[in-house]
Design a protein around this motif. Structure first.
Motif, short mmCIF file in Angstrom:
data_model
loop_
_atom_site.label_atom_id
_atom_site.label_comp_id
_atom_site.label_asym_id
_atom_site.label_seq_id
_atom_site.Cartn_x
_atom_site.Cartn_y
_atom_site.Cartn_z
N GLY A 108 0.85 -1.18 0.00
CA GLY A 108 0.00 0.00 0.00
C GLY A 108 0.90 1.24 0.00
O GLY A 108 2.13 1.13 0.12
N ASP A 146 1.29 0.74 -6.21
CA ASP A 146 0.67 1.92 -6.84
C ASP A 146 1.70 2.79 -7.56
O ASP A 146 2.06 3.86 -7.07
CB ASP A 146 -0.04 2.77 -5.78
N HIS A 251 -10.78 3.82 -11.34
CA HIS A 251 -11.56 2.91 -10.50
C HIS A 251 -12.91 2.80 -11.19
O HIS A 251 -13.61 3.81 -11.30
CB HIS A 251 -11.71 3.44 -9.09
#
Ligand code: BGC
Length: 660
Positions: A108, A146, A251
Motif C-alpha cells: 500500500g 501503486d 476505478h
C-alpha cells in the motif's frame, strides 16, 4: 495543511493483522514438506519430462496450462489465488504466505522495505516469492504496487507529473513513454503489477483524487489509455519482459463523477460517493475510457471503485456499490465490453458493502470480482468464501472463472518460468535518461494562462526574485502517492530538482525569499510560486481537513507583496487542481499552471526561459469561484475563468492562444 503526516489507511486496523496465522491453521492449509521449488524439467530426460505437469510446460498454450493447473487445485488453493494481503500483514512471518496459499501481495502507499532502495525492494519481493513457491503446486505470487506517477513508493525512482499534468500535455505518446519507464523501474525492483493508470474522468475538482485523472473530458482520458501499452507493451508476450508490468485501469467506473456531499462512507464529501446518472450518460462520460482500455489496449486488470451508481432512468433504483454491481462488473464489463482479464477489489472495499462479512464476500464474488484486496484480513476472507462455496451460495464455476483469469495473468507474465526479479534494469532506476523524459513531460504539462507585456519567456540575464511556499519544496511539487500514501512536504525524502533550483540552473541572478520578506527593490522579475500541500483520496476532498479551492492567506499575501513591488510579476500554481485566482489574476503579468510536476523542476524552468515552448492545455475547466463547481465543458451555462482546452503557446516572443 502543511507537512501532512502519514495517516492510517482507510479501513486499516478494522481487523488485526495478528490473527493471520491462527486462521491459517484453522483453514488447515498445510505447508509442503519440501521447501525447494523445482524448475520445470526442460532437459532430455524423458521420464522426468513425463512427470512434469503440463502446466509447467512453457511450450503449451496458456489456456491449456491454466486448465491443467486448475484441475489440480483444491478449493482452498483456488481461494488463496483470489486473495491479496498487504505485505505488512505477513512480513513478520512470511511462512503465512504459503500457509494461506496467497495469490498476491501488495505494498500500500508507503509500505516499503528498509532501507528503501531498489535492491531491498527486489530482495523483499523475492523473499515473499520464495515462500509462495513452497506451496504444493508452486504457484508464483503476483506483487502489486501503486506506481501512479512513477514507482513513487521507491526513494530514488523517477517521479513524473501526476496524470492531471500528463493530460495537459495532450501527448499520448509521451504518456506511453512515461509508463514504459515506470514499468521498467517497477519490475526491476520486484513488483510485476501496478494499480495504474487511473482512467477516472474528473467532473468535480473538489474531489481529492482530481489530480489522478487525465481530465474532465472522456475523449481526452480515452486517448491517454496509451498508458496501458506503456506498462504492458502491445503484445501479450511483452508481459514477460523485464521492462513491462501488468496494468490496472481504475476505478471502475464513475469515481470522479459523484455528487458532492454524497459520500457513502460519511468520512468524505465526494470520494467514495454516489454517481447519480442515466445509463446513457454513464456510458458516454464514465465508461468510455474503459472500452478503449479493454478493446484497444487489452488491459490485464481492472479495479472497481469504492463509489456507487444510482440510475436516474430506472425508477426506484438506489445506490449500488461498484463492488456489488453484477450489472456493471459482469454484464457490462466482462460480457458486453469483453474484458477477459481479472478484477481486483479496492483496499478493503468489500467491507463497505451492506450486510455481514459473509454477505459482503458472497455479493462481490457473485457480482464478478475475481481477486480481493484484503490487506489485514486475508484469513477471514478465505474462511468466509470457503464457507459460502461449500454452502452452495457461490457457484464453483464462478471460482474457476476467477482463478483462471488470475492464473492466465501469471502465465503471461512468465512467472512460472521466472518467478524471481529480473534485475537487468535495476541501475536504470532514477537514471538521467529516465529523468530527462520526466523533465520533458514537466515542460509539456505547463499551461500558460496569461502572458501580458511579453512577461514570458524570461531572459537568463534578468534579475529574478523568487518567493512562495511551493518554490523550493519537492514534496509539495510531487503531491500524494509519493513515498507515503498522503505524500509529504519537504526536500529530504527523495532526489530531484525543485522549481527554484531549476530557475537557478537557468539564470545566475536569483534571490529567494519564501515569505517575500526580503527587500524587493532592484529586480526585473518577481516569481511567486503558490499552491497546495500533498493529500490523497478523500482526505483531499474540499470540505475535509480544511481543504478548499481558495488560495491560502500566505499565497495571497505573497502575490500582493511581490506583484505590487516588482514591475513584471509571474505567478506559478503548483497544485493538483485549479485554485481560485480570480481576484489575484489582474495583479500578475503572467500566470502558469504547473500542476504537480514531480521530481524535475528543471522542466518548469525550461518553458519559463523559452528553452521549450509552452504548449500545455487545460485538461479541466478553471472555475471563477469554488461555487461554480462542478463545471465542465459542454455545460449549458458555461462561464468559467478559463475554458477547458485553453492554453497560450509561446514561440520565441510570440504568444498565441489555443483551445482544444
Ligand atoms: C486506492 C487505490 C489503490 C489502493 C492500494 C486504495 O485506497 O483507492 O487506488 O490502488 O488503495 O493502495
Amino acid at each position: 495543511m502543511t507537512h501532512q503526516p502519514l495517516l492510517p489507511r482507510p479501513g486499516s486496523g478494522r481487523r488485526a493483522a495478528g490473527v493471520l496465522l491462527a486462521a491459517a491453521t484453522l483453514l488447515g492449509a498445510a505447508l509442503p514438506a519440501s521447501a525447494a521449488r523445482a524448475e520445470p524439467a526442460t532437459g532430455p530426460d524423458a521420464a522426468a519430462a513425463a512427470r512434469t505437469p503440463r502446466y509447467l510446460d512453457p511450450r503449451l498454450p496458456t489456456a491449456e496450462r491454466v486448465r491443467d493447473l486448475l484441475g489440480r487445485m483444491t478449493l482452498e488453493e483456488k481461494i488463496g489465488q483470489m486473495t491479496q494481503a498487504e505485505r505488512g500483514s505477513v512480513d513478520a512471518d512470511p511462512t503465512r504466505i504459503a500457509a494461506l496459499n496467497l495469490g498476491s501481495l501488495l505494498s500500500g502507499g508507503g509500505s516499503t522495505p528498509t532501507p528503501n532502495t531498489p535492491a531491498a525492494w527486489a530482495d523483499m519481493v523475492d523473499g515473499y516469492q520464495r515462500q509462495a513457491l513452497t506451496t504444493r503446486l508452486h504457484i508464483p505470487l503476483l506483487y502489486g504496487v501503486d506506481s501512479v506517477h512513477g514507482h513513487g513508493n521507491l526513494a530514488g525512482a523517477t517521479v513524473f507529473p501526476h496524470n492531471i499534468g500528463m493530460g495537459a500535455t495532450r501527448d499520448p505518446g509521451l504518456v506511453a513513454e512515461e509508463e514504459h519507464i515506470t514499468a521498467t523501474e517497477t519490475r526491476a525492483t520486484g513488483p510485476q503489477w501496478v494499480f495504474a493508470p487511473c482512467v477516472c474522468v474528473t467532473r468535480d475538482e473538489r474531489w481529492g483524487r482530481a489530480y489522478e485523472s487525465f481530465g474532465e473530458n472522456p475523449a481526452l482520458v480515452s486517448r491517454m489509455t496509451t498508458a496501458v501499452d506503456g506498462f504492458q507493451g502491445t503484445r501479450r508476450s511483452d508481459l514477460a519482459r523485464p521492462d513491462r508490468v501488468l496494468a490496472t485501469v481504475k476505478h471502475f467506473a464513475g469515481d470522479g463523477d459523484t455528487t458532492y456531499g454524497t459520500s457513502t462512507t460519511g468520512d468524505y464529501r465526494i470520494d467514495r460517493g454516489v454517481t447519480v446518472t442515466s445509463h446513457r450518460r454513464f456510458d458516454a462520460v464514465d465508461l468510455a475510457p474503459y472500452v478503449t482500455a479493454v478493446q484497444a489496449h487489452h488491459v490485464g486488470s481492472i479495479m472497481p471503485s469504492y463509489s456507487s451508481v444510482q440510475w436516474t432512468d430506472v425508477p426506484g433504483s438506489g445506490p449500488v456499490r461498484m463492488s456489488a454491481s453484477k450489472e456493471l462488473l459482469t454484464d457490462v464489463l466482462k460480457r458486453k465490453i469483453g474484458f477477459d482479464g481479472f478484477l481486483i477489489s479496492d483496499w478493503d472495499a468489500i467491507t463497505e458493502l451492506p450486510g455481514d462479512f459473509a454477505t459482503q464476500v458472497r455479493t462481490s464474488v457473485n457480482a464478478g470480482m475475481d481477486m480481493f484486496m484484503q490487506p489485514y484480513d486475508a484469513p477471514q476472507f478465505e474462511q468466509a468464501l470457503s464457507a459460502e462455496v461449500q454452502a452452495g451460495r457461490v457457484p464453483m464455476s464462478r471460482i474457476d472463472d476467477a482463478v483462471s483469469r488470475i492464473l492466465r495473468a501469471k502465465f503471461d507474465l512468465g512467472l512460472f518460468e521466472h518467478p524471481y526479479t529480473d534485475r537487468t534494469n535495476i541501475d536504470s532506476v532514477g537514471s538521467s535518461a529516465h529523468r530527462a523524459v520526466a523533465r520533458r513531460a514537466v515542460a509539456e504539462s505547463q499551461v500558460l494562462l496569461k502572458n501580458d507585456h511579453h512577461a514570458l519567456p524570461l531572459a537568463p540575464s534578468q534579475r529574478i526574485y523568487v518567493a512562495g511556499v511551493n518554490a523550493d519544496d519537492l514534496g509539495n511539487q510531487a503531491g500524494g502517492w509519493t513515498l507515503t500514501w498522503q505524500g509529504q512536504s519537504g526536500n529530504t525524502a527523495f532526489p530531484g530538482t525543485t522549481i527554484l533550483q531549476g530557475i537557478r540552473n537557468a539564470a545566475p541572478n536569483v534571490t529567494y525569499s519564501a515569505d517575500a520578506a526580503a527587500p524587493t527593490t532592484g529586480y526585473d522579475v518577481g516569481i511567486v510560486v503558490i499552491g497546495e500541500t500533498p493529500y490523497a483520496e478523500g482526505l483531499g476532498d474540499v470540505g475535509v481537513g480544511g481543504h478548499t479551492l481558495e488560495l491560502s492567506t500566505t499565497d495571497r499575501a505573497n502575490i500582493d507583496r511581490v506583484c505590487s513591488a516588482i514591475s513584471t510579476c509571474i505567478v506559478l500554481d503548483v497544485a493538483g487542481r485549479p485554485q481560485i485566482v480570480t481576484g489575484q489574476l489582474p495583479a500578475a503579468d503572467a500566470f502558469v499552471m504547473s500542476w504537480l510536476p514531480g521530481s524535475e523542476g528543471d522542466g518548469v524552468a525550461d518553458v519559463l526561459f523559452g528553452k521549450r515552448p509552452f504548449t500545455g492545455r487545460l485538461p479541466v475547466t478553471w472555475p471563477r469561484s469554488e461555487a461554480q463547481e462542478p463545471i465542465n465543458i459542454g455545460d449549458p451555462q458555461y462561464d468559467p475563468l478559463f475554458p477547458y482546452g485553453f492554453g497560450l503557446t509561446t514561440r520565441g516572443r510570440t504568444t498565441s492562444a489555443q483551445l482544444g
